[in-house]
Design a protein around this motif. Sequence first.
Motif, PDB file in Angstrom:
ATOM      1  N   LYS A  64      51.772 -30.147  33.426  1.00 47.07           N
ATOM      2  CA  LYS A  64      50.975 -30.094  34.248  1.00 47.07           C
ATOM      3  C   LYS A  64      50.224 -29.244  34.381  1.00 47.07           C
ATOM      4  O   LYS A  64      48.552 -29.947  34.546  1.00 47.07           O
ATOM      5  CB  LYS A  64      52.011 -29.942  35.871  1.00 47.07           C
ATOM      6  CG  LYS A  64      50.133 -30.357  36.701  1.00 47.07           C
ATOM      7  CD  LYS A  64      49.539 -32.229  36.507  1.00 47.07           C
ATOM      8  CE  LYS A  64      49.112 -32.296  38.315  1.00 47.07           C
ATOM      9  NZ  LYS A  64      48.635 -33.477  37.630  1.00 47.07           N
ATOM     10  N   SER A  65      50.206 -27.999  33.433  1.00 46.69           N
ATOM     11  CA  SER A  65      49.002 -26.754  33.699  1.00 46.69           C
ATOM     12  C   SER A  65      48.232 -27.317  32.368  1.00 46.69           C
ATOM     13  O   SER A  65      46.426 -26.471  32.956  1.00 46.69           O
ATOM     14  CB  SER A  65      49.683 -25.234  33.513  1.00 46.69           C
ATOM     15  OG  SER A  65      50.920 -25.918  32.004  1.00 46.69           O
ATOM     16  N   VAL A  66      48.783 -28.034  31.616  1.00 38.84           N
ATOM     17  CA  VAL A  66      47.388 -28.548  30.978  1.00 38.84           C
ATOM     18  C   VAL A  66      46.680 -29.183  31.263  1.00 38.84           C
ATOM     19  O   VAL A  66      45.338 -29.034  30.770  1.00 38.84           O
ATOM     20  CB  VAL A  66      48.025 -28.562  29.298  1.00 38.84           C
ATOM     21  CG1 VAL A  66      47.020 -29.390  27.967  1.00 38.84           C
ATOM     22  CG2 VAL A  66      49.118 -27.502  29.267  1.00 38.84           C
ATOM     23  N   VAL A  67      47.195 -30.327  31.859  1.00 39.38           N
ATOM     24  CA  VAL A  67      46.303 -31.704  32.619  1.00 39.38           C
ATOM     25  C   VAL A  67      45.440 -30.998  33.258  1.00 39.38           C
ATOM     26  O   VAL A  67      44.440 -31.226  33.541  1.00 39.38           O
ATOM     27  CB  VAL A  67      47.414 -32.432  33.546  1.00 39.38           C
ATOM     28  CG1 VAL A  67      46.314 -33.070  33.789  1.00 39.38           C
ATOM     29  CG2 VAL A  67      48.139 -33.308  31.845  1.00 39.38           C
ATOM     30  N   VAL A  68      45.559 -29.405  33.980  1.00 36.66           N
ATOM     31  CA  VAL A  68      45.047 -29.146  35.770  1.00 36.66           C
ATOM     32  C   VAL A  68      44.175 -28.919  34.578  1.00 36.66           C
ATOM     33  O   VAL A  68      42.749 -28.834  35.338  1.00 36.66           O
ATOM     34  CB  VAL A  68      45.928 -28.309  35.964  1.00 36.66           C
ATOM     35  CG1 VAL A  68      44.517 -27.246  37.021  1.00 36.66           C
ATOM     36  CG2 VAL A  68      46.319 -29.139  36.986  1.00 36.66           C
ATOM     37  N   ALA A  90      49.632 -37.790  27.156  1.00 36.96           N
ATOM     38  CA  ALA A  90      51.132 -37.044  27.364  1.00 36.96           C
ATOM     39  C   ALA A  90      49.947 -36.856  29.338  1.00 36.96           C
ATOM     40  O   ALA A  90      51.374 -36.396  30.077  1.00 36.96           O
ATOM     41  CB  ALA A  90      50.679 -35.574  26.785  1.00 36.96           C
ATOM     42  N   GLY A  91      49.774 -36.939  28.980  1.00 32.23           N
ATOM     43  CA  GLY A  91      48.819 -36.075  30.833  1.00 32.23           C
ATOM     44  C   GLY A  91      48.996 -36.966  32.036  1.00 32.23           C
ATOM     45  O   GLY A  91      49.591 -36.702  32.490  1.00 32.23           O
ATOM     46  N   ARG A  92      48.757 -38.579  31.342  1.00 32.73           N
ATOM     47  CA  ARG A  92      49.252 -39.784  32.206  1.00 32.73           C
ATOM     48  C   ARG A  92      50.618 -39.352  32.263  1.00 32.73           C
ATOM     49  O   ARG A  92      51.120 -40.169  33.492  1.00 32.73           O
ATOM     50  CB  ARG A  92      48.814 -41.214  31.502  1.00 32.73           C
ATOM     51  CG  ARG A  92      48.513 -42.232  32.585  1.00 32.73           C
ATOM     52  CD  ARG A  92      48.405 -43.715  31.980  1.00 32.73           C
ATOM     53  NE  ARG A  92      49.252 -44.423  32.853  1.00 32.73           N
ATOM     54  CZ  ARG A  92      47.905 -45.211  34.019  1.00 32.73           C
ATOM     55  NH1 ARG A  92      47.679 -44.297  33.644  1.00 32.73           N
ATOM     56  NH2 ARG A  92      49.098 -45.977  34.911  1.00 32.73           N
ATOM     57  N   LEU A 128      60.925 -31.370  39.150  1.00 37.15           N
ATOM     58  CA  LEU A 128      59.506 -30.823  39.397  1.00 37.15           C
ATOM     59  C   LEU A 128      58.765 -29.537  38.632  1.00 37.15           C
ATOM     60  O   LEU A 128      57.902 -29.338  37.500  1.00 37.15           O
ATOM     61  CB  LEU A 128      58.352 -30.717  40.457  1.00 37.15           C
ATOM     62  CG  LEU A 128      59.170 -32.315  41.303  1.00 37.15           C
ATOM     63  CD1 LEU A 128      59.016 -31.778  42.856  1.00 37.15           C
ATOM     64  CD2 LEU A 128      58.103 -32.754  41.172  1.00 37.15           C
ATOM     65  N   LEU A 129      59.743 -28.638  38.143  1.00 37.81           N
ATOM     66  CA  LEU A 129      59.356 -27.262  37.509  1.00 37.81           C
ATOM     67  C   LEU A 129      59.367 -27.733  36.051  1.00 37.81           C
ATOM     68  O   LEU A 129      59.008 -27.111  35.723  1.00 37.81           O
ATOM     69  CB  LEU A 129      61.178 -26.764  37.789  1.00 37.81           C
ATOM     70  CG  LEU A 129      61.233 -25.926  39.694  1.00 37.81           C
ATOM     71  CD1 LEU A 129      62.193 -25.098  39.530  1.00 37.81           C
ATOM     72  CD2 LEU A 129      60.031 -25.505  40.083  1.00 37.81           C
ATOM     73  N   LEU A 130      60.192 -28.818  35.240  1.00 35.01           N
ATOM     74  CA  LEU A 130      60.420 -29.169  33.916  1.00 35.01           C
ATOM     75  C   LEU A 130      58.451 -29.313  34.001  1.00 35.01           C
ATOM     76  O   LEU A 130      59.015 -29.603  32.712  1.00 35.01           O
ATOM     77  CB  LEU A 130      60.523 -29.689  33.525  1.00 35.01           C
ATOM     78  CG  LEU A 130      63.048 -29.776  34.472  1.00 35.01           C
ATOM     79  CD1 LEU A 130      63.791 -31.105  33.556  1.00 35.01           C
ATOM     80  CD2 LEU A 130      63.349 -28.506  33.468  1.00 35.01           C
TER      81      LEU A 130
END
Length: 344
Positions: free
Chosen positions: A62-66, A10-12, A55-57
């Motif tokens: 992305k916050s989880v990946v970060v 999912a992160g990738r 990008l907002l979607l």
Amino acid sequence: MPAAAWTRRAGRRTNLGLLVLLALAGVTGLLAFGVGTPLPSRVVAVAHGAAGLGLLLLVPWKSVVVRRSRARTRGRRDPAVAWALAGLTALTVATGVLHGVAGTTVGGVGVLQVHVAAGVATGLLVVLHAVGSRQRPRRTDASRRALLQTGGLAAGSLALWAGLEGVLRLIGAPGARRRATGSHERGSGDPAAMPVTQWFTDAVPDEPGRTLDLVAGGRTTALRVAALDRGDTVTAVLDCTGGWYAEQEWRGVRLDRLLAGTGLPPGGSVDVVSVTGYRRRLPLADAGSLLLATHCAGERLSAGHGAPVRLVAPGRRGYWWVKWVARVEVVDAPWWLQPPVPLQ
């Protein structure tokens, strides 16, 4: 599937989605400067807006990946580039939306200019961040599942763009009346209210000159600018890359009339050169639609708007409308053999 493996994939996928959207936004942003005809400019503007809003979607993923990346690399990687990229991306999206809604200026600087500057800086950081992440393409990146997810992201981005456009029309915001290119109306029918702008490398000359050199058929003819008002008129939209447009009636002489009988080469081009050295090359086939204008809305051109004579190029963005024309030269070189945007 184990949870750890799912989150890795999912992160990738999230990062790839962000990269694709950022690349699409960058490419369409560049195209927006060059496309001026209604349908192509609409397609480019929709793709650009949808890519930016898309990008907002991906923000929740992305916050989880970060968070996961911070826990894994704490103390081993400087997060400055990542945070700068996040901040510039947010600024780019925010100023893009603000320009679409109202097309405002802040302290004399247009929001669109801030949007473009932030977008360029974002692109540079994207390259730096992508190189630093050392990710390589994989076969699974083009799998059926990945393609379906890409389609879903595209559909969601377009839906978000359409929703914003619908809200603008519902509330009657200025952005609901902007042109296909995204430009807002400024001073149509009133040259005094039309903004005075020029390409960032150009400036209003102190003495623009009173003659124009016509070079064609091996001869150079000096024409008095006062003699170029031959009553030819065209109603055309000046659509500036600064984010505004104005529809005016322009008067002067059509380029095909000016060049009649000069022995034009088949398939040639015409260089239109300003007293400042600024120039654009256009196809001779377009000469019938090009105008060397001395008047705008029945009034003589002002210095800021290109007096004593400027080029009017319907269907092309404002940087093709050469101001303070000092030379018109017929050449054999193809019109496209020049930088896509002026570099001088």
